[in-house]
Structure formats: C-alpha cells, structure tokens
Design a protein around this motif. Structure first.
Motif, PDB file in Angstrom:
ATOM      1  N   GLU A 194       0.811  -1.225   0.000  1.00 15.93           N
ATOM      2  CA  GLU A 194       0.000   0.000   0.000  1.00 15.93           C
ATOM      3  C   GLU A 194       0.844   1.275   0.000  1.00 15.93           C
ATOM      4  OE1 GLU A 194      -3.071  -0.078  -0.820  1.00 15.93           O
ATOM      5  OE2 GLU A 194      -3.047  -2.268  -0.741  1.00 15.93           O
ATOM      6  N   PRO A 195       1.795   1.456   0.919  1.00 14.48           N
ATOM      7  CA  PRO A 195       2.618   2.669   0.851  1.00 14.48           C
ATOM      8  C   PRO A 195       3.443   2.733  -0.442  1.00 14.48           C
ATOM      9  CG  PRO A 195       2.912   1.579   2.970  1.00 14.48           C
ATOM     10  CD  PRO A 195       2.097   0.669   2.114  1.00 14.48           C
ATOM     11  N   ALA A 196       3.923   1.568  -0.891  1.00 16.12           N
ATOM     12  CA  ALA A 196       4.713   1.543  -2.128  1.00 16.12           C
ATOM     13  C   ALA A 196       3.859   1.953  -3.320  1.00 16.12           C
ATOM     14  CB  ALA A 196       5.304   0.151  -2.352  1.00 16.12           C
ATOM     15  N   MET A 210       3.588   8.929   9.551  1.00 14.24           N
ATOM     16  CA  MET A 210       2.718   7.952  10.196  1.00 14.24           C
ATOM     17  C   MET A 210       1.257   8.268   9.906  1.00 14.24           C
ATOM     18  SD  MET A 210       4.493   5.568  11.321  1.00 14.24           S
ATOM     19  CE  MET A 210       3.059   4.703  11.939  1.00 14.24           C
ATOM     20  N   GLY A 211       0.911   9.550   9.844  1.00 22.58           N
ATOM     21  CA  GLY A 211      -0.456   9.919   9.473  1.00 22.58           C
ATOM     22  C   GLY A 211      -0.786   9.465   8.061  1.00 22.58           C
ATOM     23  N   ALA A 212       0.153   9.665   7.139  1.00 24.41           N
ATOM     24  CA  ALA A 212      -0.057   9.239   5.748  1.00 24.41           C
ATOM     25  C   ALA A 212      -0.171   7.718   5.664  1.00 24.41           C
ATOM     26  CB  ALA A 212       1.083   9.740   4.862  1.00 24.41           C
ATOM     27  N   MET A 213       0.715   7.012   6.349  1.00 26.29           N
ATOM     28  CA  MET A 213       0.677   5.551   6.308  1.00 26.29           C
ATOM     29  C   MET A 213      -0.611   5.019   6.936  1.00 26.29           C
ATOM     30  SD  MET A 213       4.677   4.678   7.056  1.00 26.29           S
ATOM     31  CE  MET A 213       4.334   2.994   7.481  1.00 26.29           C
ATOM     32  N   THR A 214      -1.049   5.634   8.033  1.00 24.97           N
ATOM     33  CA  THR A 214      -2.302   5.226   8.671  1.00 24.97           C
ATOM     34  C   THR A 214      -3.470   5.427   7.711  1.00 24.97           C
ATOM     35  OG1 THR A 214      -1.469   5.684  10.886  1.00 24.97           O
ATOM     36  CG2 THR A 214      -3.865   5.686  10.609  1.00 24.97           C
ATOM     37  N   ALA A 215      -3.505   6.577   7.045  1.00 32.70           N
ATOM     38  CA  ALA A 215      -4.594   6.852   6.095  1.00 32.70           C
ATOM     39  C   ALA A 215      -4.575   5.854   4.941  1.00 32.70           C
ATOM     40  CB  ALA A 215      -4.489   8.288   5.579  1.00 32.70           C
ATOM     41  N   LEU A 216      -3.391   5.556   4.402  1.00 34.47           N
ATOM     42  CA  LEU A 216      -3.287   4.608   3.287  1.00 34.47           C
ATOM     43  C   LEU A 216      -3.728   3.209   3.701  1.00 34.47           C
ATOM     44  CD1 LEU A 216       0.190   5.696   1.901  1.00 34.47           C
ATOM     45  CD2 LEU A 216      -2.002   5.941   0.726  1.00 34.47           C
ATOM     46  N   ALA A 274       1.438   3.931  -3.292  1.00 34.20           N
ATOM     47  CA  ALA A 274       1.154   5.362  -3.183  1.00 34.20           C
ATOM     48  C   ALA A 274       2.395   6.217  -3.445  1.00 34.20           C
ATOM     49  CB  ALA A 274       0.594   5.673  -1.795  1.00 34.20           C
ATOM     50  N   GLY A 275       3.529   5.575  -3.679  1.00 39.52           N
ATOM     51  CA  GLY A 275       4.741   6.316  -4.004  1.00 39.52           C
ATOM     52  C   GLY A 275       5.700   6.556  -2.856  1.00 39.52           C
ATOM     53  N   LEU A 276       5.412   5.998  -1.676  1.00 39.27           N
ATOM     54  CA  LEU A 276       6.348   6.150  -0.564  1.00 39.27           C
ATOM     55  C   LEU A 276       7.479   5.142  -0.729  1.00 39.27           C
ATOM     56  CD1 LEU A 276       3.961   6.467   2.516  1.00 39.27           C
ATOM     57  CD2 LEU A 276       5.195   8.285   1.343  1.00 39.27           C
ATOM     58  N   PRO A 277       8.702   5.555  -0.489  1.00 36.44           N
ATOM     59  CA  PRO A 277       9.798   4.574  -0.534  1.00 36.44           C
ATOM     60  C   PRO A 277       9.536   3.487   0.506  1.00 36.44           C
ATOM     61  CG  PRO A 277      10.647   6.811  -0.356  1.00 36.44           C
ATOM     62  CD  PRO A 277       9.162   6.889  -0.152  1.00 36.44           C
ATOM     63  N   LEU A 278       9.878   2.272   0.165  1.00 36.16           N
ATOM     64  CA  LEU A 278       9.615   1.138   1.044  1.00 36.16           C
ATOM     65  C   LEU A 278      10.909   0.580   1.594  1.00 36.16           C
ATOM     66  CD1 LEU A 278       7.530  -0.903   2.159  1.00 36.16           C
ATOM     67  CD2 LEU A 278       7.981  -2.269   0.118  1.00 36.16           C
ATOM     68  N   LEU A 279      10.940   0.412   2.894  1.00 36.98           N
ATOM     69  CA  LEU A 279      12.030  -0.278   3.569  1.00 36.98           C
ATOM     70  C   LEU A 279      11.456  -1.584   4.085  1.00 36.98           C
ATOM     71  CD1 LEU A 279      13.316   2.730   5.696  1.00 36.98           C
ATOM     72  CD2 LEU A 279      14.126   1.993   3.467  1.00 36.98           C
ATOM     73  N   ALA A 280      12.159  -2.652   3.925  1.00 37.07           N
ATOM     74  CA  ALA A 280      11.682  -3.956   4.374  1.00 37.07           C
ATOM     75  C   ALA A 280      12.795  -4.651   5.137  1.00 37.07           C
ATOM     76  CB  ALA A 280      11.234  -4.790   3.174  1.00 37.07           C
ATOM     77  N   PRO A 281      12.448  -5.628   5.987  1.00 37.25           N
ATOM     78  CA  PRO A 281      13.460  -6.286   6.820  1.00 37.25           C
ATOM     79  C   PRO A 281      14.636  -6.846   6.029  1.00 37.25           C
ATOM     80  CG  PRO A 281      11.271  -6.978   7.467  1.00 37.25           C
ATOM     81  CD  PRO A 281      11.103  -6.144   6.236  1.00 37.25           C
ATOM     82  N   ASP A 282      14.402  -7.347   4.833  1.00 41.50           N
ATOM     83  CA  ASP A 282      15.478  -7.965   4.067  1.00 41.50           C
ATOM     84  C   ASP A 282      16.124  -7.016   3.063  1.00 41.50           C
ATOM     85  OD1 ASP A 282      15.051 -10.315   5.432  1.00 41.50           O
ATOM     86  OD2 ASP A 282      13.618 -11.053   3.960  1.00 41.50           O
ATOM     87  N   LEU A 283      15.669  -5.761   3.030  1.00 41.04           N
ATOM     88  CA  LEU A 283      16.239  -4.785   2.111  1.00 41.04           C
ATOM     89  C   LEU A 283      17.197  -3.870   2.854  1.00 41.04           C
ATOM     90  CD1 LEU A 283      13.057  -3.671   0.127  1.00 41.04           C
ATOM     91  CD2 LEU A 283      14.812  -5.298  -0.586  1.00 41.04           C
TER      92      LEU A 283
END
Length: 123
Positions: free
Chosen positions: A28-30, A103-109, A32-41
């Motif tokens: 979902e954040p990805a 966090m507000g943006a991520m919560t809304a998404l 919407a164009g937010l950079p994504l950080l993940a445990p294995d990245l």
C-alpha cells in the motif's frame, strides 16, 4: 530484529498469515509512491515506510508499520549533540514533525486499504 523468530510465537499457519499480511501492508505505501524499507532490504538513506512482523510475546506482536528516516534522524541527533539538552533544536522538531506526518499518511493509506491500524502504546 532480535534472534526471536515468528515461529516461536505462532503456529506455522499463523506465522504465514502474519507474513502475508505484512506483504500486503507493504504494497500500500509503495503503491502510493512512498519509498519502502523492508526487513530484508538494505535501508536507503532517504528513509520511507517500514513494515515488518513483530513476533513479540506482548499485545503489540503482529504486523507493525512505521516511518523510518535514518538520514534525517542522524542530522537531528548531530545537531542535538552540539547543543545543550535544554536548547531548542529545530532539526529535532523537524524530524519529529516528519515522522508524525509520515505515520499519518501511512495510517490513512492502510486504513483506506481495509487494514485496522492501532497505535501500540507500549512501543
């Protein structure tokens, strides 16, 4: 994360369900164009959305999402170290404001996508 694994807390089926939920929540954040950080990245200096599974034994265990801005946070901490603890540090205020906005943006998404988002009081 520590050496604890999801399989210690949950049965294999539940661990797989939590991982699938985390993968869905990462999309979902990805999308919407937010950079994504993940445990294995490897983290990028600019930061972004971080979603992982918390296998903790407390009530906060499950999928957690947060904003992570390592470069911005490091700049704010450097500015804070140069000043007295009682001094107002604009870089720290800015870092905090960015985190709240992210966090507000991520919560809304995530809410719009049908996820239930809770603020873990103890985390």
């Amino acid at each position: 994360m520590s050496g604890c694994s999801a399989s210690r807390r949950w049965a294999p089926e539940e661990a797989a369900r939590q991982e699938a939920l985390a993968t869905s929540a990462r999309n979902e954040p990805a999308a919407a164009g937010l950079p994504l950080l993940a445990p294995d990245l490897r983290p990028v200096p600019a930061g972004g959305a971080y979603v992982d599974v918390d296998p903790g034994a407390d009530a906060a265990g499950g999928v957690r999402a947060r904003a992570d801005e390592p470069r911005l946070r490091e700049c704010a901490l450097r500015a804070h170290r140069r000043l007295q603890p009682s001094d107002d540090v604009p870089a720290m205020r800015h870092c905090d404001a960015v985190e709240v906005a992210m966090m507000g943006a991520m919560t809304a998404l995530l809410t719009s996508a049908g996820c239930t988002v809770e603020d873990p009081q103890d985390e």
